[in-house]
Motif scaffolding. Sequence first.
Motif, short mmCIF file in Angstrom:
data_model
loop_
_atom_site.label_atom_id
_atom_site.label_comp_id
_atom_site.label_asym_id
_atom_site.label_seq_id
_atom_site.Cartn_x
_atom_site.Cartn_y
_atom_site.Cartn_z
N LEU A 45 0.69 -1.27 -0.02
CA LEU A 45 0.02 -0.11 -0.04
C LEU A 45 0.84 1.32 -0.10
CD1 LEU A 45 -2.68 -1.04 2.75
CD2 LEU A 45 -2.84 -1.01 0.15
N ALA A 51 -7.54 -2.11 10.05
CA ALA A 51 -7.82 -1.38 8.65
C ALA A 51 -6.59 -1.97 7.70
CB ALA A 51 -7.73 0.25 8.84
N SER A 92 -6.47 -4.66 4.94
CA SER A 92 -6.22 -3.97 3.68
C SER A 92 -5.10 -5.02 2.98
CB SER A 92 -5.48 -2.56 3.60
OG SER A 92 -6.71 -1.77 4.26
N ALA A 104 -7.15 4.02 3.94
CA ALA A 104 -7.80 2.63 4.66
C ALA A 104 -7.92 2.91 6.08
CB ALA A 104 -6.47 1.44 4.51
#
Length: 353
Positions: free
Chosen positions: A303, A327, A331, A311
Amino acid sequence: MTLTPAQRQTLTWLALGGGLCVLLWLLAPVLTPFVVAAVLSYVLHPVVERLAARRMPRVLAVLLVETLALLLALALLLLLVPVLVKELPLLKAQIPPLLDRLDQTLSPWLQQFGIQVSLDVASLKGWLARLLDANMEDWLSAALSSARIGGNVLLSLLGNAILVPVVLFYLLLDWPALVQQSRQLVPPRLRAAAEGFLGECDSMLGQYMRGQLVVMGILAVYYASGLALAGFDLALPLGVFTGLAVAIPYVGFGLGLLLSLLAALLQFASLKGVLAVALVYGVGQLLESFVLTPRLVGERIGLGPLAVIFALMAFGQLFGFVGVLVALPASAVAVVALRRARAGYMASRLYQG
């Protein structure tokens, strides 16, 4: 329009997934202790497995690992003890001059804008003196009274404090059986793909955990050093507590900031200490949000910085505190799923024409 079996199966899975998301959203407050226990179980179960592999009885291994984890959590809380022991007597001694200074500064400043305000300093001094002179029985009585009158906040905290270790114990004890039962729910023809997917998720989540530990260590050193350079007597416990408590998003940082502001008012009794805290914690929050977490955590799970921020905000909006807590791990799993979906699409006839 007639749907093919594959299309009906896809729609069924989508409906089940949507229903599960709605159920999680509705039950988010109730699920908090179970989610916390599940996250802790995932983190701690490898240690239990290693001990069990060395022929230690599983119950004993679970008790040992959980006890050590609880002791570490207690040690984190005990970092607050020197802060409270030193600040409470100072608070009691310095409240009267602080209130006088506030009244002398605030009233003239507000009068410039046509606002006439006069603080009842004597009443505030008396109320705070009674509050700080109260013994433990008075504090407990007030807390229980607030719980009876105002609702279930205190009872909820106490219930979660009891429930999380209990749920954690049973999850760690039954972890192999739970994994096996979950595996059996997967159709045999899909088990290889599912196990590959879960193995990749497990590897990515391990990288997330390691990255988070590095972030906590760096921030603990940063906050302790920053407060020490500013001249704080309690720099070490305040800094280490704040750095380690950032594992609980927002709550840990907010509590550390509040304690440091209180320490600044009591030690320096001037705007200098408040500005020093604002600078140290402001830079620390920027460092965590835009450098450390995106680079050391986000990049390890695939990410980017913007994706990490999105997120955290999105999961927090949808599921509250539980959402913020899960989160980034959630994710990471989504990244693996999207990566596999993209690879499947690129290899499909639809893409290749």
